[in-house]
Motif scaffolding. Structure first.
Motif, PDB file in Angstrom:
ATOM      1  N   ILE A 108       0.834  -1.211   0.000  1.00 54.83           N
ATOM      2  CA  ILE A 108       0.000   0.000   0.000  1.00 54.83           C
ATOM      3  C   ILE A 108       0.863   1.253   0.000  1.00 54.83           C
ATOM      4  O   ILE A 108       0.638   2.183  -0.792  1.00 54.83           O
ATOM      5  CB  ILE A 108      -0.946   0.003   1.216  1.00 54.83           C
ATOM      6  CG1 ILE A 108      -1.909  -1.202   1.173  1.00 54.83           C
ATOM      7  CG2 ILE A 108      -1.738   1.315   1.280  1.00 54.83           C
ATOM      8  CD1 ILE A 108      -2.854  -1.223   0.003  1.00 54.83           C
ATOM      9  N   ARG A 119       2.575   1.879  -3.377  1.00 51.24           N
ATOM     10  CA  ARG A 119       1.676   2.425  -4.395  1.00 51.24           C
ATOM     11  C   ARG A 119       1.405   3.906  -4.159  1.00 51.24           C
ATOM     12  O   ARG A 119       1.326   4.701  -5.105  1.00 51.24           O
ATOM     13  CB  ARG A 119       0.365   1.635  -4.413  1.00 51.24           C
ATOM     14  CG  ARG A 119       0.518   0.233  -5.001  1.00 51.24           C
ATOM     15  CD  ARG A 119      -0.757  -0.583  -4.910  1.00 51.24           C
ATOM     16  NE  ARG A 119      -0.540  -1.945  -5.389  1.00 51.24           N
ATOM     17  CZ  ARG A 119      -0.698  -2.329  -6.658  1.00 51.24           C
ATOM     18  NH1 ARG A 119      -1.061  -1.451  -7.572  1.00 51.24           N
ATOM     19  NH2 ARG A 119      -0.486  -3.589  -7.009  1.00 51.24           N
ATOM     20  N   VAL A 135      -5.168   3.909  -4.799  1.00 43.54           N
ATOM     21  CA  VAL A 135      -5.424   2.912  -3.761  1.00 43.54           C
ATOM     22  C   VAL A 135      -6.865   3.085  -3.276  1.00 43.54           C
ATOM     23  O   VAL A 135      -7.320   4.204  -3.053  1.00 43.54           O
ATOM     24  CB  VAL A 135      -4.439   3.078  -2.576  1.00 43.54           C
ATOM     25  CG1 VAL A 135      -4.848   2.189  -1.404  1.00 43.54           C
ATOM     26  CG2 VAL A 135      -3.010   2.763  -3.014  1.00 43.54           C
ATOM     27  N   TYR A 160      -9.697  -1.076  -8.477  1.00 41.25           N
ATOM     28  CA  TYR A 160      -8.528  -0.968  -7.607  1.00 41.25           C
ATOM     29  C   TYR A 160      -8.009  -2.351  -7.235  1.00 41.25           C
ATOM     30  O   TYR A 160      -8.740  -3.170  -6.679  1.00 41.25           O
ATOM     31  CB  TYR A 160      -8.877  -0.192  -6.330  1.00 41.25           C
ATOM     32  CG  TYR A 160      -9.282   1.236  -6.612  1.00 41.25           C
ATOM     33  CD1 TYR A 160      -8.331   2.249  -6.631  1.00 41.25           C
ATOM     34  CD2 TYR A 160     -10.611   1.563  -6.871  1.00 41.25           C
ATOM     35  CE1 TYR A 160      -8.694   3.558  -6.898  1.00 41.25           C
ATOM     36  CE2 TYR A 160     -10.986   2.870  -7.145  1.00 41.25           C
ATOM     37  CZ  TYR A 160     -10.022   3.862  -7.158  1.00 41.25           C
ATOM     38  OH  TYR A 160     -10.378   5.150  -7.428  1.00 41.25           O
ATOM     39  N   SER A 184      -5.300  -2.813  -5.209  1.00 41.12           N
ATOM     40  CA  SER A 184      -4.895  -2.753  -3.802  1.00 41.12           C
ATOM     41  C   SER A 184      -5.760  -1.762  -3.041  1.00 41.12           C
ATOM     42  O   SER A 184      -6.199  -0.745  -3.579  1.00 41.12           O
ATOM     43  CB  SER A 184      -3.423  -2.342  -3.677  1.00 41.12           C
ATOM     44  OG  SER A 184      -2.581  -3.334  -4.212  1.00 41.12           O
ATOM     45  N   GLY A 185      -5.983  -2.085  -1.761  1.00 39.23           N
ATOM     46  CA  GLY A 185      -6.783  -1.182  -0.960  1.00 39.23           C
ATOM     47  C   GLY A 185      -6.716  -1.514   0.523  1.00 39.23           C
ATOM     48  O   GLY A 185      -6.173  -2.529   0.942  1.00 39.23           O
TER      49      GLY A 185
END
Length: 204
Positions: free
Chosen positions: A13, A16, A23, A56, A58-59
């Motif tokens: 995270i 990014r 994100v 998304y 990634s989060g």
């Protein structure tokens, strides 16, 4: 307060974000305002979304229930620490035995041990090493209360004449959990296992 369930995802995270890649962030409606504020602070780079279109990869997701669906392929999971666990036990119970009893109650009630914010008991158990080590492992405070203080708490508690005779209060785990929660809601009543009693209250 929130506990990070899988710290290994922090690198993904943060990487990014440093690379100005988008994100996502999500959670149930209770946290909508918090998530919206987070989105505004990051000028849209972190976006509040249910990710229904898989935009998304990634989060960050606030997880409130054991059966909650994860919406990102790569998810940093946060669990709100909002549960007080009350513990009564026979002298000499190990931290492992106590953890096993607590996990059993949490599993039975679909609760997450990551959500534990405080452990509690009666003051006679202030030096009970098993509970102390259990609290240390979960990185939460351990609070104890006098029998007099526990007797004064209002609520619907199971009652034991034997415990009252021995300790000076009719119930240790429920009353101490209620006290530590600030008079919160009972999620799991007194459950006995292997000489250990456990109760869980949601903090106010």
């Amino acid at each position: 307060n929130m506990r990070i369930v899988n710290p290994v995802m922090i690198k993904d995270i943060s990487g990014r974000i440093l690379n100005n890649e988008p994100v996502g962030i999500t959670g149930n409606d209770k946290y909508k305002n918090l998530l919206k504020v987070t989105e505004e602070r990051w000028n849209g780079q972190i976006k509040y979304t249910d990710n229904s279109n898989n935009e998304y990869e990634s989060g960050v997701q606030i997880i409130s229930h054991t059966d909650e669906n994860v919406v990102f392929k790569r998810t940093l999971k946060l669990v709100p620490q909002n549960l007080a666990v009350g513990i009564g036990c026979k002298k000499g119970k190990t931290a492992e035995e106590i953890e096993q009893a607590v996990k059993k109650v949490f599993d039975m009630n679909n609760l997450m041990t990551e959500a534990i914010a405080v452990a509690a008991s009666v003051d006679r158990k202030a030096d009970e090493q098993g509970i102390i080590e259990f609290a240390k492992k979960f990185k939460v405070p351990y609070r104890t209360y006098t029998p007099e203080a526990l007797r004064e708490i209002d609520g619907d508690f199971s009652s034991s004449a034997f415990v009252n005779e021995q300790i000076g209060v009719d119930n240790v785990c429920e009353r101490s959990a209620c006290a530590a929660s600030g008079g919160g809601r009972k999620l799991a009543g007194k459950t006995a296992d292997n000489g250990i009693t456990v109760a869980v209250y949601k903090m106010v």
